[in-house]
Scaffold this active site. Structure first.
Site, PDB file in Angstrom:
ATOM      1  N   SER A 128       0.954  -1.584  -0.177  1.00 41.91           N
ATOM      2  CA  SER A 128      -0.010   0.096  -0.377  1.00 41.91           C
ATOM      3  C   SER A 128       1.237   1.574  -0.300  1.00 41.91           C
ATOM      4  O   SER A 128       1.970   0.883   0.384  1.00 41.91           O
ATOM      5  CB  SER A 128      -1.001  -0.437   1.152  1.00 41.91           C
ATOM      6  OG  SER A 128      -1.571   1.494   1.351  1.00 41.91           O
ATOM      7  N   TYR A 152      -2.107   5.293  -4.243  1.00 42.75           N
ATOM      8  CA  TYR A 152      -2.796   6.624  -3.584  1.00 42.75           C
ATOM      9  C   TYR A 152      -2.482   7.519  -4.742  1.00 42.75           C
ATOM     10  O   TYR A 152      -1.419   8.329  -3.972  1.00 42.75           O
ATOM     11  CB  TYR A 152      -2.882   6.468  -1.650  1.00 42.75           C
ATOM     12  CG  TYR A 152      -4.138   5.684  -1.565  1.00 42.75           C
ATOM     13  CD1 TYR A 152      -5.276   5.554  -1.878  1.00 42.75           C
ATOM     14  CD2 TYR A 152      -3.825   5.022  -0.349  1.00 42.75           C
ATOM     15  CE1 TYR A 152      -5.587   4.261  -1.106  1.00 42.75           C
ATOM     16  CE2 TYR A 152      -4.359   4.065   0.381  1.00 42.75           C
ATOM     17  CZ  TYR A 152      -5.848   3.295  -0.643  1.00 42.75           C
ATOM     18  OH  TYR A 152      -7.123   3.010   0.215  1.00 42.75           O
ATOM     19  N   THR A 178      -5.671   2.540  -7.046  1.00 39.31           N
ATOM     20  CA  THR A 178      -6.620   2.350  -6.516  1.00 39.31           C
ATOM     21  C   THR A 178      -7.932   3.696  -6.348  1.00 39.31           C
ATOM     22  O   THR A 178      -7.619   5.028  -5.997  1.00 39.31           O
ATOM     23  CB  THR A 178      -6.490   2.383  -4.471  1.00 39.31           C
ATOM     24  OG1 THR A 178      -6.303   0.957  -4.364  1.00 39.31           O
ATOM     25  CG2 THR A 178      -7.925   2.091  -3.740  1.00 39.31           C
ATOM     26  N   LYS A 260      -8.086  -0.562  -9.217  1.00 37.09           N
ATOM     27  CA  LYS A 260      -8.325  -1.211  -8.048  1.00 37.09           C
ATOM     28  C   LYS A 260      -9.992  -0.278  -7.408  1.00 37.09           C
ATOM     29  O   LYS A 260      -9.779   0.492  -7.520  1.00 37.09           O
ATOM     30  CB  LYS A 260      -7.422  -1.229  -7.020  1.00 37.09           C
ATOM     31  CG  LYS A 260      -8.336  -2.408  -5.904  1.00 37.09           C
ATOM     32  CD  LYS A 260      -7.216  -3.148  -4.703  1.00 37.09           C
ATOM     33  CE  LYS A 260      -7.549  -3.415  -3.910  1.00 37.09           C
ATOM     34  NZ  LYS A 260      -7.788  -2.379  -2.919  1.00 37.09           N
ATOM     35  N   HIS A 284     -13.372  -2.671  -1.494  1.00 36.77           N
ATOM     36  CA  HIS A 284     -12.160  -2.176  -0.798  1.00 36.77           C
ATOM     37  C   HIS A 284     -13.162  -2.970   0.789  1.00 36.77           C
ATOM     38  O   HIS A 284     -13.001  -2.028   1.467  1.00 36.77           O
ATOM     39  CB  HIS A 284     -12.460  -0.928  -0.435  1.00 36.77           C
ATOM     40  CG  HIS A 284     -10.912  -0.121  -0.367  1.00 36.77           C
ATOM     41  ND1 HIS A 284     -10.750   0.662  -1.340  1.00 36.77           N
ATOM     42  CD2 HIS A 284     -10.576  -0.114   1.294  1.00 36.77           C
ATOM     43  CE1 HIS A 284      -9.754   1.677  -0.299  1.00 36.77           C
ATOM     44  NE2 HIS A 284      -9.175   0.724   0.811  1.00 36.77           N
TER      45      HIS A 284
END
Ligand code: FNR
Length: 389
Positions: A128, A152, A178, A260, A284
């Site tokens: 992440s 992100y 994402t 995603k 999510h």
């Protein structure tokens, strides 16, 4: 001959001859309850909690449970092979570890332990952006094992550009972008405890070590952490992004890009049109849109719409081997595992994550074999029935 993941059960039984039993349950649905007892309410609420009343997370489980596998007999399942081709690489099984931020709230070794566990089992680890360990350190912990980077997508172009450069330089091969978190959702379990780790500078490691991020600070992070946190909050996500913006990522990342959080077939088509390589059908884990369509209910339509153009991956609600098998039957090429490995990490560090991976893949192998399949590719929608309940 390919590895038979099912053999893990004989290892367990043989170890039992000396009185040893597994340290964690082999029914992975039991892990959440154990974590609730053993870890603090803040971290547990953060990981187990969902958006709104939790209905989307429950719907994810229900959509998988409602579908039942119809086993076939006398099909020679003696030799089996779970390996799959995903985005130009061969994976030993149709599984990767999903990007989950802030793993230090579960275990001090955090993402490095999860990455080492994934590496030991040959499963890709998706790191992440919001990890508690800088990406370079996780890369070093994983050696040359397969790793993907989850982005992100920041408001600050230079930070995004820098993240992509750093990730490529330390061996992350696939970019997972994402899309479903342009804003943080309403999450009552976190709100009720006023618990958000980022505000304490946890889960910000990639930002605080980033030259482009630091260039925007008046003082070094350690001299004014509050200002660094505020800068993180201000640029972390960008609710103004639209489809044409993907061209920037395509121009700055040479490997495969996967989007995603796709739940509509038209969005999957837009992803293909934008030159993307894959999608993760995901909500999510029910943490973003309360009242959302269950991920498994969205999967067949997306697989039908773009399965010939894009690699279709899936997550949200996967807890057991049969969940993975059902997702494959509904059109996923591979599955991302989320909360269960995080619980394994919280309960027993790297060993806990390896336990979770091995249990899950043993169950996948056995469920496929006992249903008459030697490979993941031979199962399809006709091998499932949908029940009302
Ligand atoms: C997530 N997820 C997530 N996704 C992502 O793209 N970046 C992230 O940093 C995080 N962080 C995160 C934290 C926690 C605590 C959870 C539980 C989840 C979502 C994750 O990748 C995946 O989509 C879900 O975990 C899938 O749902 P289940 O199967 O875990 O319920």
């Amino acid at each position: 001959m390919a590895k038979h993941w099912a053999d893990f059960q004989y290892e367990i039984y043989l170890n039992g001859m000396t009185g040893a039993v597994p340290r964690l349950p082999t029914d992975l649905t039991r892990l959440e309850e154990l974590v609730e007892h053993r870890l603090g309410p803040g971290p547990v609420g953060y990981v187990a909690g969902s958006a709104g009343d939790g209905g989307t997370a429950r719907a994810n489980r229900a959509a998988l449970a409602r579908r039942r596998i119809v086993p076939r007999m006398l099909r020679d399942v003696h030799e089996r092979d779970l390996s799959v081709e995903v985005l130009g690489r061969t994976l030993p099984a149709p599984l990767a570890l999903a990007p989950v931020g802030v793993l230090s709230i579960m275990h001090p070794e955090a993402e490095s332990a999860a990455g080492r566990a994934a590496a030991a089992q040959g499963v890709p680890f998706v790191l992440s952006s919001a990890s508690s360990t800088p990406m370079e350190d996780v890369a070093a912990a994983m050696g040359d094992a397969e790793r993907w980077f989850q982005l992100y997508w920041s408001k600050d172009r230079e930070v995004t550009r820098s993240f992509l450069e750093r990730a490529a330089a330390c061996g992350f091969s696939v970019l997972v972008v994402t899309l479903d978190t342009p804003l943080l959702a309403w999450r009552p379990r976190d709100l009720d405890q006023a618990y958000l780790p980022f505000l304490r500078g946890v889960g910000t490691a990639n930002y605080f070590t980033d030259p482009a991020f630091r260039a925007g600070l008046a003082k070094p992070v350690h001299e004014d952490t509050d200002a660094a946190v505020m800068r993180f909050v201000s640029l972390f996500a960008d609710p103004a992004k639209t489809w044409p913006d993907l061209a920037f990522l395509r121009a700055h990342w040479s490997g495969p890009i996967v989007l995603k959080g796709v739940l509509h077939p038209d969005d999957a088509r837009l992803a293909a049109d934008a030159g993307m390589d894959g999608v993760v059908v995901s909500n999510h884990g029910g943490r973003q849109v309360a009242g959302s369509v269950a991920a498994a209910d969205a999967l067949p339509g997306i697989a039908a719409a773009v399965g010939d153009r894009l690699t279709v991956l899936f997550d949200s609600g996967v807890r057991t081997g049969d969940d993975v098998v059902k997702a494959l039957a509904l059109g996923a090429r591979a599955v991302l595992l989320g909360r269960p490995y995080v619980y394994g990490l919280g309960l027993d560090g790297q060993a806990g994550v390896e336990h979770v991976i091995r249990c899950l893949l043993a169950e996948v192998d056995l469920t496929l074999a006992l249903s008459g399949h030697r490979t993941p590719s031979s199962i399809g929608p006709d091998d499932l029935v949908e029940t009302s309940g």
